[in-house]
Design a protein around this motif. Structure first.
Motif, PDB file in Angstrom:
ATOM      1  N   ASP A  15       0.823  -1.161   0.020  1.00 50.68           N
ATOM      2  CA  ASP A  15      -0.036   0.074   0.024  1.00 50.68           C
ATOM      3  C   ASP A  15       1.006   1.336  -0.108  1.00 50.68           C
ATOM      4  OD1 ASP A  15       0.919  -0.325   2.472  1.00 50.68           O
ATOM      5  OD2 ASP A  15      -1.210  -0.696   3.611  1.00 50.68           O
ATOM      6  N   LEU A  19       0.773   4.186  -2.733  1.00 50.32           N
ATOM      7  CA  LEU A  19       0.603   5.536  -2.764  1.00 50.32           C
ATOM      8  C   LEU A  19       1.951   6.659  -3.076  1.00 50.32           C
ATOM      9  CD1 LEU A  19      -1.258   7.615  -1.508  1.00 50.32           C
ATOM     10  CD2 LEU A  19      -0.483   7.060   0.924  1.00 50.32           C
ATOM     11  N   ALA A  22       1.466   7.164  -6.665  1.00 51.37           N
ATOM     12  CA  ALA A  22       0.377   8.294  -6.778  1.00 51.37           C
ATOM     13  C   ALA A  22       0.978   9.678  -6.603  1.00 51.37           C
ATOM     14  CB  ALA A  22      -0.892   8.082  -5.985  1.00 51.37           C
ATOM     15  N   ASN A 102      -2.363   6.816   4.646  1.00 52.43           N
ATOM     16  CA  ASN A 102      -2.466   5.336   4.765  1.00 52.43           C
ATOM     17  C   ASN A 102      -2.809   4.915   6.012  1.00 52.43           C
ATOM     18  OD1 ASN A 102      -1.975   2.786   4.155  1.00 52.43           O
ATOM     19  ND2 ASN A 102       0.216   2.721   4.030  1.00 52.43           N
ATOM     20  N   LEU A 150      -4.529  12.183  -1.163  1.00 52.95           N
ATOM     21  CA  LEU A 150      -4.318  10.634  -1.827  1.00 52.95           C
ATOM     22  C   LEU A 150      -4.411   9.662  -0.626  1.00 52.95           C
ATOM     23  CD1 LEU A 150      -1.211  11.560  -4.146  1.00 52.95           C
ATOM     24  CD2 LEU A 150      -3.608  11.222  -4.785  1.00 52.95           C
ATOM     25  N   VAL A 152      -4.834   5.678   0.490  1.00 57.75           N
ATOM     26  CA  VAL A 152      -4.914   4.294   0.141  1.00 57.75           C
ATOM     27  C   VAL A 152      -5.718   3.349   1.055  1.00 57.75           C
ATOM     28  CG1 VAL A 152      -2.380   3.808   1.302  1.00 57.75           C
ATOM     29  CG2 VAL A 152      -3.287   2.397  -0.584  1.00 57.75           C
ATOM     30  N   HIS A 177      -5.442   4.612  -8.693  1.00 50.60           N
ATOM     31  CA  HIS A 177      -4.683   3.380  -8.816  1.00 50.60           C
ATOM     32  C   HIS A 177      -5.238   2.036  -8.099  1.00 50.60           C
ATOM     33  CE1 HIS A 177      -2.041   6.819  -9.461  1.00 50.60           C
ATOM     34  NE2 HIS A 177      -0.724   5.987  -9.729  1.00 50.60           N
ATOM     35  N   VAL A 211      -5.967   3.559  -4.585  1.00 44.33           N
ATOM     36  CA  VAL A 211      -5.549   4.979  -4.231  1.00 44.33           C
ATOM     37  C   VAL A 211      -6.786   5.829  -4.742  1.00 44.33           C
ATOM     38  CG1 VAL A 211      -4.156   6.940  -4.642  1.00 44.33           C
ATOM     39  CG2 VAL A 211      -3.183   4.681  -4.196  1.00 44.33           C
ATOM     40  N   ARG A 213      -8.047   9.557  -5.350  1.00 43.80           N
ATOM     41  CA  ARG A 213      -7.555  10.942  -5.431  1.00 43.80           C
ATOM     42  C   ARG A 213      -8.739  11.911  -5.171  1.00 43.80           C
ATOM     43  NH1 ARG A 213      -6.716  15.627  -8.790  1.00 43.80           N
ATOM     44  NH2 ARG A 213      -4.735  16.414  -8.525  1.00 43.80           N
TER      45      ARG A 213
END
Length: 217
Positions: A15, A19, A22, A102, A150, A152, A177, A211, A213
């Motif tokens: 993960d 990220l 991204a 995250n 962003l 994840v 993603h 991911v 956004r």
């Protein structure tokens, strides 16, 4: 990039790498202010500094993670402000051009809320949304105009739920993603429980990471 990752601190994983990919696609404004939530080892905070961020702030609830992220920032040669606290609370009233997140997102059968010790790096309530829902509801308040989140997490935690909550908060959100990865040790250890709850298909040994956004408009 070599990092300290002592026991009890979330180590970079699939993960984290998704990220980071991204992050590399984002065009940061000059002197961009970046916030890394649930920083763990600080790897994404360091990556943001290397990507050209002017100011990087990292937050984690774990004292050990805070110390680790500070050390890793120094080892990498970057000045990173690392704060200890609960999610967005340490940066209330501030605004950021980019927020990286995250958070813990693994569904957990334990009724303990919130989790303690090393479980804090992954366990997130029975639906995996203990922190995700709070983040979706509050992140707009720390985003600068046109600021970007962003985020994840695993599809097991409800991708559509995240998209809806971010849209309800006034953000334009999309999945940018995706990656299918083998079940990690924690998720694999509770696969039977996940299947019983309908979160994991019978015989499936992988999970989808996404991911998302989300941009303030």
């Amino acid at each position: 990039m070599w990092l300290l990752t002592p026991p009890g601190v979330y180590a970079p994983n699939a993960d984290t790498r998704l990220l980071a990919a991204a992050l590399r696609r984002e065009r940061l404004p000059p002197s961009a202010r970046v916030l890394d939530l649930g920083t763990g080892s600080g790897v994404l905070a360091v990556a943001a500094a290397r990507h050209g961020a002017g100011h990087v702030t990292a937050v984690d609830v774990s004292a050990r993670a805070v110390l680790t992220a500070r050390c890793n920032g120094l080892l990498a040669g970057h000045r990173i402000r690392v704060l200890r606290g609960d999610l967005l609370a340490p940066v209330a009233g501030e605004r950021f051009d980019l927020v990286l997140a995250n958070p813990p997102y693994v569904p957990a059968p334990s009724a303990r809320n919130p989790p303690r010790g090393s479980a804090r790096t992954h366990d997130a309530g029975e639906d995996g949304r203990l922190l995700l829902d709070r983040l979706c509801a509050g992140v707009a308040a720390v985003l600068a105009p046109s600021g970007v989140l962003l985020l994840v997490h695993s599809g097991l935690s409800g991708t559509d739920d995240t998209l809806k909550l971010l849209a309800d908060a006034g953000l334009r959100a999309d999945v940018t993603h995706r990656a299918h990865v083998p079940l990690g040790p924690v998720t694999r250890s509770r696969a039977g429980w996940l299947r019983a709850r309908g979160l994991l298909e019978p015989g499936r040994e992988t999970e989808e990471l996404v991911v998302i956004r989300a941009q303030r408009v």
